[in-house]
Motif scaffolding. Structure first.
Motif: not given
Length: 363
Positions: A306-311
């Motif tokens: 999975k690719i997790v995009y976080a801020q």
């Protein structure tokens, strides 16, 4: 020998700024050389200048030690495969491949027939030789264009984004076929693309163009592992590398985006710089709001990962992390982001200041 030399090649239209500035490269005989860059960077212009379809403003182009600046395309002993295939709709596959050979006026009918038949056999189109282009799929039309290049017997082949009109699965197949054909024929192949995956999987050497200038020329491994600058590092890799501001604390300890601290492998010569962290090097763990330094925005499921995009909490910077597919993260989770010491370092002008292993040993 079919070596191509570019020396300080420039192109300017009217009073505009240069489309290309001082492009210098040596393309060796028999190599697969890829010119890559985003739209509008001048890569197709450069290819057409090599072909002789566009004049150069300054500099020199040499093919096999012969300056070709003023030579017509037909006199440069090269062939070109266009993005649009450039096939004659009213001619059969066989006649499309034969068209350029017939125009030469110096080949016998038997020689033309032999070349065309061999070329069609090489790209597996023998059974479709009587069809018109409208009766072919996109991949088959591209094979016709390849057959035409093969039949010409030129030792230099130029390709301008030849796979951009094909679907993803067919692009993969055609990449393999073009690479195998280039190796089999020993062609010097100069290939333009905006697709970094095509560049990385096919090239012996890659030229990266940006903002009218050559950013770097190197092997795929050199481009990926030792990018010359922030642009090159960001262009290669899916998802792209994370670029975060950093401040030196002491020794090899740094503060990244005022969100977390980490140890790196080298002393940094400046106090403020940037850290490049590939998504597979980013580590994330679940954390409550007091411990967290980021929150998840979206997650992409890719099968085995999975690719997790976080801020990040500070500066609203987004980071990407690659995690196993069975991880339980979900959107809006608060997390703690960190990284190991396998990072790239860039000064505030975007220049790579990361030391290699030898430099670290001798430091």
């Amino acid at each position: 020998m079919s070596t191509v030399f570019l020396t300080n090649v420039c192109k300017q239209y009217d009073s505009e700024k240069n489309v290309l500035n001082n492009v210098t490269a040596e393309i060796q005989s028999g190599e697969f050389f890829v010119i890559v860059g985003s739209s509008g960077c001048g890569k197709s212009t450069l290819l057409r200048m090599i072909a002789g379809l566009i004049s150069i403003t300054d500099g020199e182009i040499k093919i096999d030690d012969k300056v070709v600046n003023d030579l017509q395309p037909k006199d440069r002993n090269l062939t070109m495969v266009f993005q649009s295939y450039a096939l004659f709709p009213f001619l059969s596959v066989w006649d499309n491949v034969a068209f350029g050979l017939k125009a030469r006026k110096n080949l016998s009918q038997s020689e033309i027939a032999s070349r065309v038949d061999n070329a069609l056999k090489m790209v597996d189109l023998e059974g479709l030789k009587d069809r018109k282009p409208r009766e072919l799929s996109g991949g088959q039309r591209q094979r016709v264009a390849l057959a035409r290049a093969v039949a010409s017997d030129a030792k230099i082949c130029l390709m301008d984004e030849p796979l951009s009109n094909l679907d993803a699965q067919l692009r993969i197949k055609m990449r393999q076929e073009i690479y195998a054909l280039q190796r089999k024929l020993g062609l010097t192949l100069i290939y333009v693309t905006h697709d970094q995956v095509e560049a990385m999987t096919m090239a012996d050497h890659i030229m990266v163009l940006h903002d009218s200038h050559v950013q770097q020329i190197g092997t795929p491994a050199e481009i990926y592992k030792k990018p010359a600058n922030e642009f090159v590092a960001s262009f290669f890799g899916v998802p792209p590398i994370n670029i975060l501001p950093a401040v030196k604390i002491s020794g090899k300890k740094i503060n990244v985006n005022n969100d977390f601290q980490m140890q790196i492998k080298q002393q940094v010569p400046v106090d403020n710089f940037k850290v490049g962290i590939r998504p597979n090097e980013v580590m994330i763990e679940a954390a409550d709001e007091l411990e967290a330094n980021a929150s998840i925005r979206t997650i992409e499921f890719l099968g085995d990962e999975k690719i997790v995009y976080a801020q990040m909490n500070n500066n609203n910077i987004e980071v990407a992390a690659i995690v196993p597919s069975d991880s339980q993260f979900k959107a809006f989770d608060t997390i703690k982001v960190s990284a190991g010491d396998n990072v790239l370092l860039f000064d505030n002008d975007g220049i790579n200041i990361t030391k290699n292993a030898e430099e670290l040993v001798n430091a």
